[in-house]
Design an enzyme around this catalytic site. Structure first.
Site, PDB file in Angstrom:
ATOM      1  N   GLU A 199       2.436 -52.507  -9.802  1.00 42.84           N
ATOM      2  CA  GLU A 199       3.615 -53.217 -10.314  1.00 42.84           C
ATOM      3  C   GLU A 199       4.125 -52.569 -11.601  1.00 42.84           C
ATOM      4  OE1 GLU A 199       4.607 -56.228  -7.516  1.00 42.84           O
ATOM      5  OE2 GLU A 199       5.630 -55.600  -9.342  1.00 42.84           O
TER       6      GLU A 199
ATOM      7  N   GLU B  18       5.846 -49.340 -10.585  1.00 48.70           N
ATOM      8  CA  GLU B  18       7.116 -49.561  -9.882  1.00 48.70           C
ATOM      9  C   GLU B  18       8.214 -50.044 -10.835  1.00 48.70           C
ATOM     10  OE1 GLU B  18       5.472 -50.802  -5.395  1.00 48.70           O
ATOM     11  OE2 GLU B  18       6.420 -52.309  -6.686  1.00 48.70           O
ATOM     12  N   GLU B  19       7.856 -50.997 -11.690  1.00 46.36           N
ATOM     13  CA  GLU B  19       8.882 -51.624 -12.523  1.00 46.36           C
ATOM     14  C   GLU B  19       9.286 -50.758 -13.708  1.00 46.36           C
ATOM     15  OE1 GLU B  19       8.256 -55.642 -13.743  1.00 46.36           O
ATOM     16  OE2 GLU B  19       8.195 -56.408 -11.688  1.00 46.36           O
TER      17      GLU B  19
END
Lengths: 329, 329
Positions: A207, A210-211
């Site tokens: 996460e 990705e972010e």
């Protein structure tokens, strides 16, 4: 033609099969769409068929093939080949009668979405929904009159929040472009949902990457929160994970984020929104204690396979309280 | 009659409603079965109806009523009143056209099991299964051409194992009468599944009480294990919980257990089955360290409500490493 087909079926049956006799033999056009290994109830009139096959329609009430589970139940996994409703209905009724006679308890039928035309039939025969995934619906039926002890569906969604601190005591924070925080000006930790089949520690690293484009290494779980009546009424477990950054150059995921930055931890903690919500304040206090060396969370320790042969990982405290050092048990 | 019904609909519409004009007005026999608050696409020919209502069948393509979510989607919750398939099909198509025009993204339809006759129609219009519970099926459709970002279903089942020690250093152990341990002679901790909506700490107390009749108080979570491809392919979180017994007289739950007893901890730990499985051995070592005062797990701290107003509870370490005492942060 019917006699030939019946004879073929008889010769392919396993020798261990018994032949309970039911009432009649059915036209077998739907046979091939039922999973192999079917047990047949063949009429006692088969022996007399040779003189009448060309003249009458006959039926074989087919028992759906299933695997036994550990709890006296049976699981039927239908293939996605088309199947006529009336053939399925007759098979289902014959199967239920057979399983009742065998003393089976829970009966599970996994219907691929290609067989959506059969759902109504199953429900009419007493099945109810157990769970669904994009490509199948699992229905279940409890046969005996005793209390239904069938286990419930998966009950929890699992998410992570990533506490990522760099060497300047700055924490990685984001602003989202959708959801309840959109447009509020609140800076929050990167968060996300753990995918089915994904380890919590891997989800946290994923996460963050990705972010924000930041590479990071999982350190430990600091705490977790359980809440209920969350997403579609399910319960929710949210794990606060500490990660160590391995890069510093932020590249935001524009589909999800408005902005991201490295912010001094004190500035993050001082946000009115954080200070006014007990949960966020508590999490912030945990993070602060961790930074001061006063807090130990849970780290993942590979523990081989479970008793059923699956890989497993135990999250446990690695702090030895007697010596104030981190040591394996 | 049709004009009267159309007139009644028009007069009950909120003033803020706009009237996009579609092609025709449908016979309204299915109207009452659709949830209140429906928006209507009414034909531009309504004004001219008075001269022709007695002579022609007209159609209203009804938009299904739904609530907007935070992510540009809409959630439709159907009541369980019977609805004809063709009326539902037409409404669904009209609704999808309407929502597409509005730029909606995810469309959710919650179909109670009483409306199982409508499932096939929804799938044919492009919906797929999202999740199911015993009394409903949730279907979903992603409208735009962009990547589908709809969240997945609940992914985890959550269970507990209860480590219950009395003052004689005896641990509460059980033998089950079904499942993979049946007939193996292995003594294990009481275990069970956390119900949806139930706190982990409450589940542990409940399972111990149900299985053995022992009253107990939750102390802390010692560790937890995550595994995948478990029950119906879901992931699994298993929390090892420490409880303090408040009674000693065992009464077993005969539906589940063969036997239960208080066993010296060393005897439990020495079982060949425990020694030969890394996970069980690791858990046993954690328990042993806890008994020696060398281990701190996570305790539940009520943290008021979440930002969405739900009660929440944070499991966190209450051990202060700098002083070797247990203290709140």
């Amino acid at each position: 033609m019917v006699l030939l087909q019946v004879a073929r079926i008889i010769t392919t049956l396993p020798l261990s099969l018994s032949f309970p006799f039911s009432t009649f033999v059915r036209k077998t056009s739907g046979l091939r769409s039922i999973r192999s290994g079917i047990c047949l109830n063949i009429s006692g009139r088969v022996a007399s068929m040779s003189s009448s096959t060309s003249k009458e329609m006959k039926q074989i009430d087919k028992i759906l093939s299933g695997k036994e589970d550990y709890f006296g139940g049976v699981v039927v996994e239908m293939s996605n080949e088309p199947l006529e409703i009336d053939i399925f209905a007759a098979s289902l009724r014959a199967s239920l009668a057979h399983w009742t006679q065998q003393g089976k308890r829970g009966v599970w039928i996994k219907l691929p979405i290609e067989l959506v035309n059969l759902v109504e039939t199953a429900v009419k025969e007493g099945f109810y929904y157990h769970h669904a995934e994009p490509n199948y619906l699992m229905l279940v039926h409890w046969i005996p009159a005793t209390n239904n002890t069938l286990p419930a569906n998966a009950s929890h969604r699992v998410g992570i929040g990533a506490f990522v601190m760099n060497e300047k005591n700055e924490v990685l924070v984001v602003q989202e472009n959708s959801g309840r925080f959109q447009g509020t000006g609140v800076w929050k930790f990167p968060t996300g949902v753990v995918d089915q089949g994904e380890d919590i520690c891997d989800a946290a690293v994923r996460e963050v990457k990705e972010e924000t484009g930041i590479d990071a290494k999982f350190i430990e779980i600091l705490a977790f929160r359980q809440t209920h009546m969350s997403f579609f009424g399910k319960s929710d477990l949210f794990f606060v994970c500490m990660l160590q950054p391995l890069s510093s150059n932020i590249q935001i995921q524009e589909a999800e984020l408005e902005a991201a930055q490295w912010m001094p931890f004190e500035e993050y903690a001082a946000q009115p929104f954080v200070q006014s919500h007990d949960l966020l304040k508590c999490i912030t206090d945990v993070c602060a204690a961790k930074l001061e060396g006063k807090y130990h969370g849970l780290k993942p320790v590979p523990t081989g396979t479970t008793v059923s042969g699956k890989d497993s990982c135990l999250y446990m405290s690695m702090a030895d309280a007697s010596s104030n050092t981190t040591s394996a048990l």
